[in-house]
Write a protein that holds these residues in place. Structure first.
Motif, PDB file in Angstrom:
ATOM      1  N   LEU A   4      24.649  10.339   2.984  1.00  0.00           N
ATOM      2  CA  LEU A   4      24.325   8.975   2.623  1.00  0.00           C
ATOM      3  C   LEU A   4      24.707   8.074   3.791  1.00  0.00           C
ATOM      4  CD1 LEU A   4      23.705   6.773   0.444  1.00  0.00           C
ATOM      5  CD2 LEU A   4      26.105   6.968  -0.255  1.00  0.00           C
ATOM      6  N   VAL A   5      23.750   7.269   4.267  1.00  0.00           N
ATOM      7  CA  VAL A   5      24.075   6.306   5.324  1.00  0.00           C
ATOM      8  C   VAL A   5      24.343   4.962   4.648  1.00  0.00           C
ATOM      9  CG1 VAL A   5      23.224   5.115   7.377  1.00  0.00           C
ATOM     10  CG2 VAL A   5      22.650   7.524   7.010  1.00  0.00           C
ATOM     11  N   MET A   6      25.487   4.369   4.930  1.00  0.00           N
ATOM     12  CA  MET A   6      25.841   3.085   4.316  1.00  0.00           C
ATOM     13  C   MET A   6      26.065   2.062   5.430  1.00  0.00           C
ATOM     14  SD  MET A   6      28.660   4.537   1.577  1.00  0.00           S
ATOM     15  CE  MET A   6      28.543   3.199   0.397  1.00  0.00           C
ATOM     16  N   LYS A   7      25.204   1.053   5.490  1.00  0.00           N
ATOM     17  CA  LYS A   7      25.353   0.052   6.551  1.00  0.00           C
ATOM     18  C   LYS A   7      25.923  -1.245   5.965  1.00  0.00           C
ATOM     19  CE  LYS A   7      23.765  -3.757   8.676  1.00  0.00           C
ATOM     20  NZ  LYS A   7      23.208  -5.041   8.191  1.00  0.00           N
ATOM     21  N   PHE A   8      26.946  -1.763   6.604  1.00  0.00           N
ATOM     22  CA  PHE A   8      27.578  -3.002   6.139  1.00  0.00           C
ATOM     23  C   PHE A   8      27.373  -4.107   7.178  1.00  0.00           C
ATOM     24  CE2 PHE A   8      29.535   0.368   3.790  1.00  0.00           C
ATOM     25  CZ  PHE A   8      29.625  -0.151   2.505  1.00  0.00           C
ATOM     26  N   GLY A   9      26.784  -5.219   6.750  1.00  0.00           N
ATOM     27  CA  GLY A   9      26.483  -6.329   7.660  1.00  0.00           C
ATOM     28  C   GLY A   9      27.704  -7.194   7.941  1.00  0.00           C
ATOM     29  N   GLY A  10      27.484  -8.210   8.779  1.00  0.00           N
ATOM     30  CA  GLY A  10      28.566  -9.057   9.274  1.00  0.00           C
ATOM     31  C   GLY A  10      29.442  -9.687   8.200  1.00  0.00           C
ATOM     32  N   THR A  11      28.827 -10.279   7.162  1.00  0.00           N
ATOM     33  CA  THR A  11      29.657 -10.918   6.134  1.00  0.00           C
ATOM     34  C   THR A  11      30.419  -9.868   5.333  1.00  0.00           C
ATOM     35  OG1 THR A  11      27.561 -11.178   4.992  1.00  0.00           O
ATOM     36  CG2 THR A  11      28.684 -13.186   5.586  1.00  0.00           C
ATOM     37  N   SER A  12      29.860  -8.658   5.249  1.00  0.00           N
ATOM     38  CA  SER A  12      30.520  -7.603   4.468  1.00  0.00           C
ATOM     39  C   SER A  12      31.779  -7.084   5.164  1.00  0.00           C
ATOM     40  CB  SER A  12      29.550  -6.449   4.229  1.00  0.00           C
ATOM     41  OG  SER A  12      28.427  -6.908   3.524  1.00  0.00           O
ATOM     42  N   VAL A  13      31.893  -7.334   6.475  1.00  0.00           N
ATOM     43  CA  VAL A  13      33.121  -6.938   7.188  1.00  0.00           C
ATOM     44  C   VAL A  13      33.777  -8.174   7.824  1.00  0.00           C
ATOM     45  CG1 VAL A  13      32.357  -4.573   7.648  1.00  0.00           C
ATOM     46  CG2 VAL A  13      31.837  -6.337   9.326  1.00  0.00           C
ATOM     47  N   GLY A  14      33.485  -9.360   7.228  1.00  0.00           N
ATOM     48  CA  GLY A  14      33.871 -10.634   7.840  1.00  0.00           C
ATOM     49  C   GLY A  14      35.357 -10.947   7.889  1.00  0.00           C
ATOM     50  N   GLN A  27      34.363   4.534  -0.879  1.00  0.00           N
ATOM     51  CA  GLN A  27      35.081   5.578  -1.621  1.00  0.00           C
ATOM     52  C   GLN A  27      34.463   5.850  -2.995  1.00  0.00           C
ATOM     53  OE1 GLN A  27      38.742   3.786  -0.768  1.00  0.00           O
ATOM     54  NE2 GLN A  27      39.176   5.141   0.969  1.00  0.00           N
ATOM     55  N   SER A  28      33.737   4.847  -3.514  1.00  0.00           N
ATOM     56  CA  SER A  28      33.117   5.057  -4.833  1.00  0.00           C
ATOM     57  C   SER A  28      31.948   6.045  -4.764  1.00  0.00           C
ATOM     58  CB  SER A  28      32.620   3.726  -5.405  1.00  0.00           C
ATOM     59  OG  SER A  28      31.449   3.319  -4.720  1.00  0.00           O
ATOM     60  N   ARG A  29      31.437   6.297  -3.558  1.00  0.00           N
ATOM     61  CA  ARG A  29      30.294   7.203  -3.410  1.00  0.00           C
ATOM     62  C   ARG A  29      30.763   8.647  -3.201  1.00  0.00           C
ATOM     63  NH1 ARG A  29      27.857   3.249  -5.207  1.00  0.00           N
ATOM     64  NH2 ARG A  29      25.957   2.404  -4.305  1.00  0.00           N
ATOM     65  N   GLN A  30      31.556   9.143  -4.159  1.00  0.00           N
ATOM     66  CA  GLN A  30      32.097  10.500  -4.043  1.00  0.00           C
ATOM     67  C   GLN A  30      30.977  11.537  -4.023  1.00  0.00           C
ATOM     68  OE1 GLN A  30      35.291  11.477  -3.902  1.00  0.00           O
ATOM     69  NE2 GLN A  30      36.152   9.430  -3.987  1.00  0.00           N
ATOM     70  N   ARG A  32      29.243  12.897  -1.696  1.00  0.00           N
ATOM     71  CA  ARG A  32      28.260  12.960  -0.617  1.00  0.00           C
ATOM     72  C   ARG A  32      28.951  12.678   0.708  1.00  0.00           C
ATOM     73  NH1 ARG A  32      23.030   9.506  -2.403  1.00  0.00           N
ATOM     74  NH2 ARG A  32      24.478   8.369  -3.718  1.00  0.00           N
ATOM     75  N   LYS A  33      28.440  13.275   1.771  1.00  0.00           N
ATOM     76  CA  LYS A  33      28.931  12.939   3.101  1.00  0.00           C
ATOM     77  C   LYS A  33      28.440  11.529   3.418  1.00  0.00           C
ATOM     78  CE  LYS A  33      30.660  17.032   3.992  1.00  0.00           C
ATOM     79  NZ  LYS A  33      32.071  17.263   4.325  1.00  0.00           N
ATOM     80  N   ARG A  34      29.322  10.679   3.902  1.00  0.00           N
ATOM     81  CA  ARG A  34      28.953   9.291   4.133  1.00  0.00           C
ATOM     82  C   ARG A  34      29.084   8.892   5.600  1.00  0.00           C
ATOM     83  NH1 ARG A  34      33.044   8.612  -0.430  1.00  0.00           N
ATOM     84  NH2 ARG A  34      32.982  10.840  -0.037  1.00  0.00           N
ATOM     85  N   ILE A 171      27.276  14.234  15.229  1.00  0.00           N
ATOM     86  CA  ILE A 171      27.585  13.795  13.853  1.00  0.00           C
ATOM     87  C   ILE A 171      27.767  14.997  12.927  1.00  0.00           C
ATOM     88  CG2 ILE A 171      26.836  12.429  11.867  1.00  0.00           C
ATOM     89  CD1 ILE A 171      25.379  10.562  13.685  1.00  0.00           C
ATOM     90  N   VAL A 172      26.842  15.947  13.006  1.00  0.00           N
ATOM     91  CA  VAL A 172      26.879  17.065  12.052  1.00  0.00           C
ATOM     92  C   VAL A 172      28.221  17.819  12.087  1.00  0.00           C
ATOM     93  CG1 VAL A 172      25.756  19.236  11.382  1.00  0.00           C
ATOM     94  CG2 VAL A 172      24.362  17.216  11.925  1.00  0.00           C
ATOM     95  N   PRO A 173      28.742  18.179  13.273  1.00  0.00           N
ATOM     96  CA  PRO A 173      30.028  18.890  13.267  1.00  0.00           C
ATOM     97  C   PRO A 173      31.161  18.046  12.663  1.00  0.00           C
ATOM     98  CG  PRO A 173      29.015  18.959  15.451  1.00  0.00           C
ATOM     99  CD  PRO A 173      28.207  18.037  14.640  1.00  0.00           C
ATOM    100  N   LEU A 174      31.126  16.729  12.919  1.00  0.00           N
ATOM    101  CA  LEU A 174      32.172  15.862  12.336  1.00  0.00           C
ATOM    102  C   LEU A 174      32.097  15.877  10.810  1.00  0.00           C
ATOM    103  CD1 LEU A 174      32.456  12.449  14.250  1.00  0.00           C
ATOM    104  CD2 LEU A 174      34.268  14.110  13.808  1.00  0.00           C
ATOM    105  N   LEU A 175      30.860  15.879  10.297  1.00  0.00           N
ATOM    106  CA  LEU A 175      30.687  15.844   8.843  1.00  0.00           C
ATOM    107  C   LEU A 175      31.095  17.166   8.192  1.00  0.00           C
ATOM    108  CD1 LEU A 175      27.341  13.855   8.344  1.00  0.00           C
ATOM    109  CD2 LEU A 175      29.669  13.068   7.938  1.00  0.00           C
ATOM    110  N   GLU A 176      31.163  18.222   9.007  1.00  0.00           N
ATOM    111  CA  GLU A 176      31.650  19.483   8.430  1.00  0.00           C
ATOM    112  C   GLU A 176      33.144  19.391   8.100  1.00  0.00           C
ATOM    113  OE1 GLU A 176      30.139  22.393  11.173  1.00  0.00           O
ATOM    114  OE2 GLU A 176      28.120  22.104  10.338  1.00  0.00           O
ATOM    115  N   SER A 177      33.855  18.597   8.902  1.00  0.00           N
ATOM    116  CA  SER A 177      35.301  18.482   8.665  1.00  0.00           C
ATOM    117  C   SER A 177      35.694  17.256   7.852  1.00  0.00           C
ATOM    118  CB  SER A 177      36.051  18.407  10.001  1.00  0.00           C
ATOM    119  OG  SER A 177      35.592  19.393  10.866  1.00  0.00           O
ATOM    120  N   TYR A 178      34.860  16.218   7.878  1.00  0.00           N
ATOM    121  CA  TYR A 178      35.237  14.963   7.196  1.00  0.00           C
ATOM    122  C   TYR A 178      34.134  14.527   6.237  1.00  0.00           C
ATOM    123  CZ  TYR A 178      38.602  14.671  11.013  1.00  0.00           C
ATOM    124  OH  TYR A 178      39.615  14.928  11.893  1.00  0.00           O
ATOM    125  N   ASP A 179      34.535  13.851   5.152  1.00  0.00           N
ATOM    126  CA  ASP A 179      33.545  13.341   4.194  1.00  0.00           C
ATOM    127  C   ASP A 179      32.961  12.008   4.643  1.00  0.00           C
ATOM    128  OD1 ASP A 179      33.768  15.462   2.521  1.00  0.00           O
ATOM    129  OD2 ASP A 179      35.332  14.550   1.259  1.00  0.00           O
TER     130      ASP A 179
END
Ligand code: ADP
Ligand code: ASP
Ligand code: MG
Length: 447
Positions: A4-14, A27-30, A32-34, A171-179
């Protein structure tokens, strides 16, 4: 692997509070690899542009003042998030010190190349991503290792085949070790390794590219509104969420000014058949929009978009001889200057085209004067009524004309793709035109 790709815009990380909310949503998107793609904190990219411009004008005091404001915002957020460790502070300071050197370089030369500007502009996403990855406690991947582009600094074009290979490598190898992994939107690098950017608002595009490269099962664009609305809510407070729309409708709305989505975002997702949803970090369980393969709004008008900063150039042909090659010569002028033309309208003796006001108008006028008498109408806005069933519903035209009664219209075009009716009006009348159209299509019973 479901990703799952989750993109957060400027105000969302403001600020720190918003970043905490981002972490809750991720964290609510348990299950799936994010891959979390973040924008710069709201306002930071604008400040970086202002800072570089101040340095170019040798206003060092102002440039340094802006840089210190940028530094303080990130240090303060890191403290509120309990992240003010030597490691995190050190990484923030490293980017700030690099910017300091850049400011002095720009000042010394009195010159700001698009290449340098991209390096400077990339700092916003590099800074915010340190905080988001730090707070989530997950690896931070430098997007420049994956998002390979051409060297068109400022609005670089991505190379999808290379991006696919690089995603598989990094990216793929990182996702093998991390969610969960975090990376930056907006930024990339060209073949020689220099930093590039995908153009303003380009973080959405990054999410689309990464989603396509990984064949993700969904791309979520998290922003400050509940999806794509029937109009910009800043202009039309009663605008409401469009729950389902086609790729074509979304792309059309985006390119006609619906800033909620970068116009290029949906293309890679469409080609890879991946659904894109647009959601609000302020109301994570609220309404949202889905753009999905094979879906359509099934409506004659799904939303109204508006883009300002438009000019119309009209060329009136003085003599009617040499009619045949006229249009070819005319478009050749725009082509040679690298200007993309928006709408076109022709009559027997006059051709009008609309362009963004940033086009080199003086140079174009000089070239076009060889073809005829040139006039320019400035301070215009283009409004688009968009809907998959637009062309099949003659009622749309009637409603449109009644809604804009009394507002002078410079140019009208029924898009060749049959889902867009665009009008150009004076900028001063644009808000009212959008409000009237919204009332006609969405507030008077029928949709
Ligand atoms: P982000 O920083 O999350 O990328 P943007 O500011 O780029 O967010 O885009 C979100 C904004 O787009 C909204 O706050 C809204 O004002 C504006 N916008 C313009 N047209 C629309 C529309 N049709 N639907 C929703 N938002 C729109
Ligand atoms: N930070 C960049 C901008 O403000 C990219 C983005 O937010 O999408 O344009
Ligand atoms: Mg945006």
């Amino acid at each position: 692997m479901t990703a799952l790709v989750m993109k957060f815009g400027g105000t969302s990380v403001g600020n720190a509070e918003r970043i905490r909310e981002v972490a809750r949503i991720v964290q609510s998107r348990q299950g799936r690899k994010r891959i979390v793609v973040v924008s710069a904190m709201a306002g930071i990219t604008n400040l970086l542009f202002e800072m570089a411009e101040a340095a170019r004008q040798h206003d060092l005091d102002r440039a340094v003042q802006i840089l210190s404001k940028i530094e303080q915002m990130h240090l303060e957020a890191s403290r509120s998030l309990d992240l003010a460790t030597p490691d995190i502070i050190g990484r923030i300071k490293e980017i700030v010190e690099n910017l300091q050197r850049r400011i002095h370089g720009i000042d010394l030369l009195g010159e700001l190349s698009p290449r340098t500007m991209d390096e400077v502009a990339s700092s916003g996403e590099r800074l915010s991503s340190i905080l988001v990855a730090g707070y989530l406690g997950c690896p931070l991947l430098d997007a420049r290792k994956v998002i390979r582009t051409d060297s068109h600094f400022g609005t670089a074009r991505p190379k999808l085949a290379a991006i696919k290979k690089l995603a598989a490598l990094h990216i793929v190898p990182l996702l093998e070790s991390y969610d969960i992994i975090v990376t930056q939107g907006y930024i990339g690098s060209e073949d020689a390794g220099d930093t590039t950017t995908l153009g303003r608002g380009g973080s959405d595009y990054s999410a689309g590219l990464i989603g396509a490269a990984l064949q993700a099962d969904e791309i979520e664009i998290w922003t400050d509104v509940e999806g794509i609305l029937t109009a910009d809510p800043r202009l039309v407070p009663s605008a409401r969420t469009v729950e389902v729309l086609s790729y074509q409708e979304a792309a059309e709305l985006a390119s006609y000014g619906a800033k909620v989505l970068h116009p290029a975002t949906v293309r890679p997702a469409l080609d890879a058949g991946i659904p894109v949803t647009i959601r609000s970090t302020f109301k994570p369980d609220g309404m949202y929009s889905t753009i999905s393969p094979g879906e359509s709004s099934g409506r004659p008008c799904v939303a109204i978009a508006m883009r300002r900063n438009v000019v119309i150039i009209s060329v009136t042909q003085e003599s009617m001889t040499d009619q045949a090659g006229f249009l070819a010569k005319l478009f050749d002028v725009f082509g040679r200057r690298g200007v993309s033309v928006d709408l076109v309208s022709t009559s027997e003796i006059c051709v009008s085209v609309s362009l963004d006001k940033s086009a080199p108008l003086e140079a174009l006028t000089q070239d076009l004067e060889k073809l005829g008498q040139v006039s320019i109408a400035r301070e215009r806005a283009v409004i688009a009524v968009v809907g998959d069933l637009l062309r099949k519903t003659p009622e749309v035209l009637r409603k449109t004309f009644i809604a804009i009664d009394g507002i002078p219209v410079d140019l009208i075009s029924m898009g060749a793709n049959a889902i867009n009716l665009s009008l150009i009006v004076q900028e001063a009348q644009a808000d009212r035109a959008v409000q009237n159209l919204h009332a006609a299509f969405f507030e008077e019973g029928e949709r």
